[in-house]
Motif scaffolding. Structure first.
Motif, PDB file in Angstrom:
ATOM      1  N   LEU A   1      10.444  -0.218  -2.934  1.00 49.27           N
ATOM      2  CA  LEU A   1      10.112  -1.424  -2.157  1.00 49.27           C
ATOM      3  C   LEU A   1      11.041  -2.572  -2.545  1.00 49.27           C
ATOM      4  CD1 LEU A   1       8.310  -3.113  -0.262  1.00 49.27           C
ATOM      5  CD2 LEU A   1       6.729  -3.427  -2.173  1.00 49.27           C
ATOM      6  N   VAL A   2      11.691  -3.133  -1.533  1.00 50.72           N
ATOM      7  CA  VAL A   2      12.503  -4.333  -1.725  1.00 50.72           C
ATOM      8  C   VAL A   2      11.686  -5.506  -1.185  1.00 50.72           C
ATOM      9  CG1 VAL A   2      14.674  -5.488  -1.149  1.00 50.72           C
ATOM     10  CG2 VAL A   2      14.632  -2.994  -1.403  1.00 50.72           C
ATOM     11  N   PHE A   3      11.286  -6.421  -2.072  1.00 53.44           N
ATOM     12  CA  PHE A   3      10.467  -7.560  -1.649  1.00 53.44           C
ATOM     13  C   PHE A   3      11.271  -8.547  -0.808  1.00 53.44           C
ATOM     14  CE2 PHE A   3       8.436  -6.216  -5.626  1.00 53.44           C
ATOM     15  CZ  PHE A   3       7.116  -6.114  -5.208  1.00 53.44           C
ATOM     16  N   GLN A   4      10.527  -9.432  -0.125  1.00 48.78           N
ATOM     17  CA  GLN A   4      11.199 -10.516   0.585  1.00 48.78           C
ATOM     18  C   GLN A   4      11.918 -11.393  -0.449  1.00 48.78           C
ATOM     19  OE1 GLN A   4       8.607 -12.584   3.254  1.00 48.78           O
ATOM     20  NE2 GLN A   4      10.196 -14.007   3.894  1.00 48.78           N
ATOM     21  N   TYR A   5      13.102 -11.883  -0.127  1.00 54.76           N
ATOM     22  CA  TYR A   5      13.938 -12.650  -1.061  1.00 54.76           C
ATOM     23  C   TYR A   5      14.055 -11.958  -2.421  1.00 54.76           C
ATOM     24  CZ  TYR A   5      13.650 -16.290   2.441  1.00 54.76           C
ATOM     25  OH  TYR A   5      13.737 -16.963   3.623  1.00 54.76           O
ATOM     26  N   PRO A   6      14.508 -10.696  -2.445  1.00 54.69           N
ATOM     27  CA  PRO A   6      14.559  -9.930  -3.695  1.00 54.69           C
ATOM     28  C   PRO A   6      15.527 -10.553  -4.704  1.00 54.69           C
ATOM     29  CG  PRO A   6      15.873  -8.816  -2.030  1.00 54.69           C
ATOM     30  CD  PRO A   6      15.155  -9.955  -1.342  1.00 54.69           C
ATOM     31  N   GLU A   7      16.451 -11.373  -4.194  1.00 59.35           N
ATOM     32  CA  GLU A   7      17.452 -11.971  -5.101  1.00 59.35           C
ATOM     33  C   GLU A   7      16.789 -12.902  -6.122  1.00 59.35           C
ATOM     34  OE1 GLU A   7      17.431 -12.009  -1.809  1.00 59.35           O
ATOM     35  OE2 GLU A   7      17.820 -13.996  -0.978  1.00 59.35           O
ATOM     36  N   HIS A   8      15.555 -13.340  -5.823  1.00 60.15           N
ATOM     37  CA  HIS A   8      14.867 -14.207  -6.786  1.00 60.15           C
ATOM     38  C   HIS A   8      14.385 -13.431  -8.010  1.00 60.15           C
ATOM     39  CE1 HIS A   8      13.844 -17.090  -3.244  1.00 60.15           C
ATOM     40  NE2 HIS A   8      15.117 -17.100  -3.567  1.00 60.15           N
ATOM     41  N   GLN A   9      14.460 -12.097  -7.924  1.00 65.15           N
ATOM     42  CA  GLN A   9      13.944 -11.300  -9.028  1.00 65.15           C
ATOM     43  C   GLN A   9      15.027 -10.735  -9.936  1.00 65.15           C
ATOM     44  OE1 GLN A   9      11.011  -8.567  -7.558  1.00 65.15           O
ATOM     45  NE2 GLN A   9      10.344 -10.086  -6.082  1.00 65.15           N
TER      46      GLN A   9
ATOM     47  N   LEU B   1       4.531   7.357  -7.471  1.00 62.74           N
ATOM     48  CA  LEU B   1       5.484   7.079  -6.389  1.00 62.74           C
ATOM     49  C   LEU B   1       6.813   6.529  -6.900  1.00 62.74           C
ATOM     50  CD1 LEU B   1       3.046   5.543  -3.769  1.00 62.74           C
ATOM     51  CD2 LEU B   1       4.079   7.807  -3.727  1.00 62.74           C
ATOM     52  N   LYS B   2       6.873   6.286  -8.216  1.00 64.02           N
ATOM     53  CA  LYS B   2       8.094   5.692  -8.779  1.00 64.02           C
ATOM     54  C   LYS B   2       9.311   6.555  -8.460  1.00 64.02           C
ATOM     55  CE  LYS B   2       8.833   5.081 -13.329  1.00 64.02           C
ATOM     56  NZ  LYS B   2       8.436   4.570 -14.632  1.00 64.02           N
TER      57      LYS B   2
ATOM     58  N   MET C   1      17.593   4.126  -7.424  1.00 68.86           N
ATOM     59  CA  MET C   1      16.559   5.086  -7.848  1.00 68.86           C
ATOM     60  C   MET C   1      16.447   6.262  -6.869  1.00 68.86           C
ATOM     61  SD  MET C   1      13.585   2.630  -9.381  1.00 68.86           S
ATOM     62  CE  MET C   1      13.600   1.282  -8.219  1.00 68.86           C
ATOM     63  N   ASN C   2      17.319   6.275  -5.862  1.00 64.25           N
ATOM     64  CA  ASN C   2      17.296   7.323  -4.826  1.00 64.25           C
ATOM     65  C   ASN C   2      15.900   7.552  -4.243  1.00 64.25           C
ATOM     66  OD1 ASN C   2      19.799   7.777  -5.936  1.00 64.25           O
ATOM     67  ND2 ASN C   2      19.656   9.994  -5.689  1.00 64.25           N
ATOM     68  N   PRO C   3      15.245   6.514  -3.761  1.00 65.62           N
ATOM     69  CA  PRO C   3      13.899   6.759  -3.227  1.00 65.62           C
ATOM     70  C   PRO C   3      13.983   7.580  -1.939  1.00 65.62           C
ATOM     71  CG  PRO C   3      14.614   4.531  -2.685  1.00 65.62           C
ATOM     72  CD  PRO C   3      15.690   5.123  -3.559  1.00 65.62           C
ATOM     73  N   ASP C   4      13.008   8.442  -1.725  1.00 63.89           N
ATOM     74  CA  ASP C   4      12.972   9.160  -0.446  1.00 63.89           C
ATOM     75  C   ASP C   4      12.782   8.169   0.695  1.00 63.89           C
ATOM     76  OD1 ASP C   4      13.267  11.581  -1.626  1.00 63.89           O
ATOM     77  OD2 ASP C   4      11.131  12.067  -1.661  1.00 63.89           O
ATOM     78  N   VAL C   5      11.886   7.224   0.445  1.00 70.79           N
ATOM     79  CA  VAL C   5      11.591   6.218   1.465  1.00 70.79           C
ATOM     80  C   VAL C   5      11.949   4.844   0.918  1.00 70.79           C
ATOM     81  CG1 VAL C   5       9.812   5.253   2.979  1.00 70.79           C
ATOM     82  CG2 VAL C   5       9.627   7.629   2.205  1.00 70.79           C
ATOM     83  N   LEU C   6      12.801   4.136   1.641  1.00 63.46           N
ATOM     84  CA  LEU C   6      13.183   2.776   1.251  1.00 63.46           C
ATOM     85  C   LEU C   6      12.442   1.802   2.163  1.00 63.46           C
ATOM     86  CD1 LEU C   6      15.074   0.826  -0.332  1.00 63.46           C
ATOM     87  CD2 LEU C   6      16.735   1.137   1.515  1.00 63.46           C
ATOM     88  N   ILE C   7      11.670   0.905   1.550  1.00 61.00           N
ATOM     89  CA  ILE C   7      10.902  -0.063   2.335  1.00 61.00           C
ATOM     90  C   ILE C   7      11.442  -1.454   2.026  1.00 61.00           C
ATOM     91  CG2 ILE C   7       8.595  -0.978   2.823  1.00 61.00           C
ATOM     92  CD1 ILE C   7       7.408   1.581   1.710  1.00 61.00           C
ATOM     93  N   LEU C   8      11.723  -2.228   3.050  1.00 58.91           N
ATOM     94  CA  LEU C   8      12.247  -3.580   2.838  1.00 58.91           C
ATOM     95  C   LEU C   8      11.375  -4.581   3.588  1.00 58.91           C
ATOM     96  CD1 LEU C   8      15.016  -1.627   3.832  1.00 58.91           C
ATOM     97  CD2 LEU C   8      15.970  -3.354   2.340  1.00 58.91           C
TER      98      LEU C   8
ATOM     99  N   ILE D   1       0.855  -1.200   0.000  1.00 57.51           N
ATOM    100  CA  ILE D   1       0.000   0.000   0.000  1.00 57.51           C
ATOM    101  C   ILE D   1       0.891   1.250   0.000  1.00 57.51           C
ATOM    102  CG2 ILE D   1      -1.545   1.406   1.449  1.00 57.51           C
ATOM    103  CD1 ILE D   1      -3.249  -0.794   0.494  1.00 57.51           C
ATOM    104  N   MET D   2       1.928   1.218   0.838  1.00 59.41           N
ATOM    105  CA  MET D   2       2.793   2.402   0.958  1.00 59.41           C
ATOM    106  C   MET D   2       3.548   2.686  -0.334  1.00 59.41           C
ATOM    107  SD  MET D   2       4.340   1.819   4.738  1.00 59.41           S
ATOM    108  CE  MET D   2       5.252   3.332   4.823  1.00 59.41           C
ATOM    109  N   SER D   3       3.838   1.627  -1.102  1.00 62.29           N
ATOM    110  CA  SER D   3       4.601   1.857  -2.327  1.00 62.29           C
ATOM    111  C   SER D   3       3.698   1.972  -3.551  1.00 62.29           C
ATOM    112  CB  SER D   3       5.632   0.744  -2.516  1.00 62.29           C
ATOM    113  OG  SER D   3       4.995  -0.498  -2.424  1.00 62.29           O
ATOM    114  N   GLY D   4       2.394   1.984  -3.327  1.00 57.64           N
ATOM    115  CA  GLY D   4       1.457   2.228  -4.428  1.00 57.64           C
ATOM    116  C   GLY D   4       1.145   1.005  -5.269  1.00 57.64           C
ATOM    117  N   LEU D   5       1.655  -0.173  -4.876  1.00 61.80           N
ATOM    118  CA  LEU D   5       1.365  -1.383  -5.662  1.00 61.80           C
ATOM    119  C   LEU D   5      -0.080  -1.832  -5.462  1.00 61.80           C
ATOM    120  CD1 LEU D   5       4.571  -3.559  -5.220  1.00 61.80           C
ATOM    121  CD2 LEU D   5       3.866  -2.202  -7.176  1.00 61.80           C
TER     122      LEU D   5
END
Ligand SMILES: Nc1ncnc2c1ncn2[C@@H]1O[C@H](COP(=O)(O)OP(=O)(O)OP(=O)(O)O)[C@@H](O)[C@H]1O
Ligand SMILES: [Mg+2]
Length: 281
Positions: A86-94, A80-81, A159-166, A51-55
């Motif tokens: 947003l860094v998803f759980q297990y981002p290495e899979h992507q 919001l791009k 991407m220099n996000p203002d807010v980094l969510i992990l 929700i916070m990252s607009g997805l």
């Protein structure tokens, strides 16, 4: 900076499979803050990050970014791009590009930066996550799991996000990997992003790295505040199936027995010192 006002979200809304994930959530992240989000499985943490990252768009309620209501926009992700990453759980899979540097350049490229600008941003992000130039042309598939996670995080940070969510950045890491991850996030904050929000199952992660904590329980905000304020409520946390750090629990028990301690104790060293000072009288 980001403000959620009375946000509700239900998956498969208005169908027999409807699953309520967020209920009247109010939460805001200001510039410079580091938030830890904790809660049991299914409490709504991942939904909150989306929700916070607009997805995801709230079923009701508002999401404001710097005062602008993004829920009114047709394409919140586009608005919001580059501002909320947003860094998803297990981002290495992507990871999917043929080289590390191409993978990290993907986000900035998508934002319309020139090739040189993308390279510059990617290289800066690589330095901050602790990957030197020798990694640039390696395939993301020939490096270690820990290095892959760094590449994936660098891809969002570039991407220099203002807010980094992990979302659960420490999932699957051993204690050494966890310490390295938080050290890396400490390097990133203030340089490539202004605020950090991370989801974790571990109170110890929160004690180690967050200034503030949001506790989710069954889609609702159970409590929030500074780490000290929230960890003081150990009974409430335990009732929600969450463990406060062991030393914090010990001190809470001693307080219940009438021993006064000035502050909330989060580490074994602080506990030892506080108890020693007490005994010394
Ligand atoms: N794609 C989906 N479709 C239907 N229901 C979903 C979906 N994703 C999540 N849910 C439900 O929404 C609720 C909140 O899920 P969410 O994934 O946000 O919780 P979480 O706190 O991240 O859990 P975890 O700690 O297991 O990652 C849960 O009841 C879950 O079953
Ligand atoms: Mg989750």
């Amino acid at each position: 900076m980001i403000e959620l006002i009375d946000v509700n979200y239900t998956y498969e809304d208005k169908t027999p499979d409807a699953a309520v994930a967020l209920k009247n959530v109010c939460f805001s992240v200001k510039e410079g803050e580091t938030w830890g989000v904790i809660g049991h499985t299914g409490s709504g943490k991942s939904t909150l990050t989306e929700i916070m990252s607009g997805l995801l768009k709230p079923c009701s309620g508002k999401v404001l970014f710097n005062g602008v209501d993004v829920t009114k926009e047709k394409n919140a992700t586009a608005v919001l791009k580059g501002k909320v990453g947003l860094v998803f759980q297990y981002p290495e899979h992507q990871l999917f590009e043929e080289s590390v540097i191409k993978d990290i350049c993907f986000g900035p490229k998508n934002m319309g930066f020139s090739s040189e600008e993308c390279l510059e941003k990617a290289r800066q992000a690589m330095r901050l996550v602790g990957l030197d130039e020798s990694y640039e042309n390696l395939s993301p598939f020939e490096i270690s799991g820990g290095e892959k996670r760094r590449v994936a995080i660098a891809g969002v940070v570039a991407m220099n996000p203002d807010v980094l969510i992990l979302d659960e950045p420490t999932a699957g890491l051993d204690p050494v990997g966890r310490d390295m991850l938080f050290e890396m996030l400490g390097n990133i904050k203030g340089k490539l992003c202004k605020s950090i929000v991370f989801v974790s199952h571990s109170m110890d992660d929160v004690a180690l790295f967050a200034d503030k904590v949001l506790v989710m329980n069954d889609g609702k905000v159970l409590t929030m505040g500074t780490v000290n304020e929230v960890f003081e409520k150990s009974a409430l946390l335990e009732a929600a199936g969450l463990d406060v750090p062991q030393v914090t629990r010990l001190i809470a028990r001693l307080k219940e027995k009438g021993h006064e301690f000035d502050s909330v104790i989060l580490t074994a060293e602080d506990a030892a010192e506080a108890i020693y000072n007490k005994l010394k009288g």
